[in-house]
Design an enzyme around this catalytic site. Structure first.
Site, PDB file in Angstrom:
ATOM      1  N   GLU A 262     -28.980  56.762 -13.291  1.00 30.75           N
ATOM      2  CA  GLU A 262     -28.182  56.106 -14.313  1.00 30.75           C
ATOM      3  C   GLU A 262     -28.413  56.797 -15.654  1.00 30.75           C
ATOM      4  O   GLU A 262     -29.560  57.137 -15.980  1.00 30.75           O
ATOM      5  CB  GLU A 262     -28.627  54.645 -14.417  1.00 30.75           C
ATOM      6  CG  GLU A 262     -27.471  53.681 -14.448  1.00 30.75           C
ATOM      7  CD  GLU A 262     -27.940  52.300 -14.801  1.00 30.75           C
ATOM      8  OE1 GLU A 262     -27.455  51.770 -15.812  1.00 30.75           O
ATOM      9  OE2 GLU A 262     -28.821  51.783 -14.074  1.00 30.75           O
TER      10      GLU A 262
ATOM     11  N   ASP B  15     -24.967  67.367 -20.215  1.00 35.45           N
ATOM     12  CA  ASP B  15     -24.291  66.149 -20.624  1.00 35.45           C
ATOM     13  C   ASP B  15     -23.439  66.517 -21.839  1.00 35.45           C
ATOM     14  O   ASP B  15     -23.890  67.278 -22.695  1.00 35.45           O
ATOM     15  CB  ASP B  15     -25.302  65.056 -20.987  1.00 35.45           C
ATOM     16  CG  ASP B  15     -24.636  63.683 -20.931  1.00 35.45           C
ATOM     17  OD1 ASP B  15     -24.043  63.343 -19.902  1.00 35.45           O
ATOM     18  OD2 ASP B  15     -24.704  62.950 -21.933  1.00 35.45           O
ATOM     19  N   SER B  16     -22.233  66.008 -21.882  1.00 35.99           N
ATOM     20  CA  SER B  16     -21.346  66.432 -22.955  1.00 35.99           C
ATOM     21  C   SER B  16     -20.394  65.322 -23.371  1.00 35.99           C
ATOM     22  O   SER B  16     -20.287  64.304 -22.687  1.00 35.99           O
ATOM     23  CB  SER B  16     -20.525  67.648 -22.496  1.00 35.99           C
ATOM     24  OG  SER B  16     -19.771  67.325 -21.348  1.00 35.99           O
TER      25      SER B  16
ATOM     26  N   ASN C  88     -20.422  67.087  -9.568  1.00 36.17           N
ATOM     27  CA  ASN C  88     -19.085  67.557  -9.889  1.00 36.17           C
ATOM     28  C   ASN C  88     -18.965  69.028  -9.452  1.00 36.17           C
ATOM     29  O   ASN C  88     -19.581  69.915 -10.045  1.00 36.17           O
ATOM     30  CB  ASN C  88     -18.905  67.372 -11.403  1.00 36.17           C
ATOM     31  CG  ASN C  88     -17.617  67.976 -11.920  1.00 36.17           C
ATOM     32  OD1 ASN C  88     -17.049  68.882 -11.319  1.00 36.17           O
ATOM     33  ND2 ASN C  88     -17.170  67.458 -13.047  1.00 36.17           N
TER      34      ASN C  88
ATOM     35  N   GLY D 219     -16.689  71.255  -9.677  1.00 35.22           N
ATOM     36  CA  GLY D 219     -16.167  72.198 -10.667  1.00 35.22           C
ATOM     37  C   GLY D 219     -17.257  72.665 -11.624  1.00 35.22           C
ATOM     38  O   GLY D 219     -17.380  73.847 -11.936  1.00 35.22           O
TER      39      GLY D 219
ATOM     40  N   GLY E 254      -9.998  66.140 -20.253  1.00 40.45           N
ATOM     41  CA  GLY E 254     -10.597  65.175 -21.182  1.00 40.45           C
ATOM     42  C   GLY E 254      -9.823  65.092 -22.496  1.00 40.45           C
ATOM     43  O   GLY E 254      -8.605  64.921 -22.510  1.00 40.45           O
TER      44      GLY E 254
HETATM   45  P1  IMP Z   1     -20.041  64.457 -18.581  1.00 41.11           P
HETATM   46  O1  IMP Z   1     -20.699  65.519 -19.374  1.00 41.11           O
HETATM   47  O2  IMP Z   1     -19.637  64.943 -17.218  1.00 41.11           O
HETATM   48  O3  IMP Z   1     -20.795  63.181 -18.610  1.00 41.11           O
HETATM   49  O4  IMP Z   1     -18.618  64.134 -19.219  1.00 41.11           O
HETATM   50  C1  IMP Z   1     -18.452  63.966 -20.556  1.00 41.11           C
HETATM   51  C2  IMP Z   1     -17.028  63.639 -20.944  1.00 41.11           C
HETATM   52  O5  IMP Z   1     -16.843  64.224 -22.220  1.00 41.11           O
HETATM   53  C3  IMP Z   1     -15.931  64.218 -20.085  1.00 41.11           C
HETATM   54  O6  IMP Z   1     -15.471  63.323 -19.126  1.00 41.11           O
HETATM   55  C4  IMP Z   1     -14.829  64.477 -21.114  1.00 41.11           C
HETATM   56  O7  IMP Z   1     -14.160  63.304 -21.367  1.00 41.11           O
HETATM   57  C5  IMP Z   1     -15.581  64.780 -22.367  1.00 41.11           C
HETATM   58  N1  IMP Z   1     -15.695  66.220 -22.530  1.00 41.11           N
HETATM   59  C6  IMP Z   1     -16.804  66.982 -22.372  1.00 41.11           C
HETATM   60  N2  IMP Z   1     -16.519  68.267 -22.568  1.00 41.11           N
HETATM   61  C7  IMP Z   1     -15.186  68.331 -22.847  1.00 41.11           C
HETATM   62  C8  IMP Z   1     -14.310  69.398 -23.128  1.00 41.11           C
HETATM   63  O8  IMP Z   1     -14.646  70.593 -23.123  1.00 41.11           O
HETATM   64  N3  IMP Z   1     -13.037  69.055 -23.360  1.00 41.11           N
HETATM   65  C9  IMP Z   1     -12.587  67.788 -23.345  1.00 41.11           C
HETATM   66  N4  IMP Z   1     -13.356  66.757 -23.075  1.00 41.11           N
HETATM   67  C10 IMP Z   1     -14.662  67.012 -22.830  1.00 41.11           C
END
Ligand code: IMP
Length: 200
Positions: free
Chosen positions: A46, A75-76, A16, A18, A157
């Protein structure tokens, strides 16, 4: 003891753009050559872990093994207390292949129904892995409550339905810089910087 980062190069284990830019900005003061997993054409593993930290560790370890360089992964997601932590590690997946977060937020609202417990928190897990197998990991959280309908056009998100404790605006209404200062990601990064990048 937390291992200090002394290498000249670091892979950011994300495809990503960004996210990579944001991480590069945060680490700019430490004069490290940042390269992304996409630039090195590394495969995306995965995400089979059952916690944020497990997934961050798995992504960082895969990138360091494939590149021979230290790697940082994150991861979030959003955890809703009354939904036993859902959507949690599945936060992105609840938005479907079209990444439709209006739909994902509506799904959270539907599952909450009339439940008066609107508590939720965002989690960010960071993992820094070295080629010798050593890994450090850090977690940040920001707690708040969910509102309906969502408010605000900023952020991404689940931001428009989340109001952090002590504030009146959703993350979708809050100025970018204000969210950046207090977010789960900011908390996790501060721990990473204090633990692995600052001082000698
Ligand atoms: P990943 O960490 O790229 O796997 O994405 C985790 C998902 O969690 C994102 O697509 C968002 O849906 C959500 N997410 C993580 N951080 C935030 C945030 O700061 N605001 C809103 N949604 C979040």
């Amino acid at each position: 003891m937390v291992r200090h980062f002394t290498a000249a190069r670091l892979v950011v284990a994300s495809h990503n753009g960004g996210k990579v830019r944001e991480i590069a900005d945060l680490l700019a003061p430490f004069a490290i050559d940042i390269v992304s997993a996409a630039q090195l054409d590394l495969p995306e593993p995965e995400e089979t872990g059952d916690t944020f930290t497990a997934n961050a560790v798995l992504k960082a370890a895969a990138a360091t093994q494939a590149s021979g360089l230290p790697a940082l992964a994150d991861d979030s997601g959003l955890a809703v207390v009354a939904l036993n932590g859902a959507p949690g590690i599945y936060s992105a997946r609840w938005a479907g292949p079209g990444r439709d977060f209006q739909m994902a937020m509506a799904l959270v609202q539907e599952k909450l129904g009339e439940n008066a417990d609107r508590r939720a928190y965002f989690v960010s897990a960071l993992a820094l892995a070295w080629p010798d197998g050593h890994v450090e990991h850090f977690e940040g959280q920001v707690h708040g409550k969910l509102i309906w309908p969502p408010r605000g056009e900023d952020g991404f998100g689940y931001d428009p339905m989340f109001i952090p404790d002590g504030y009146g605006q959703t993350f979708g209404e809050m100025p970018y810089d204000e969210k950046q200062r207090m977010s789960h990601r900011a908390v996790a990064f501060q721990k990473l910087i204090d633990g692995c990048f600052s001082g000698s």
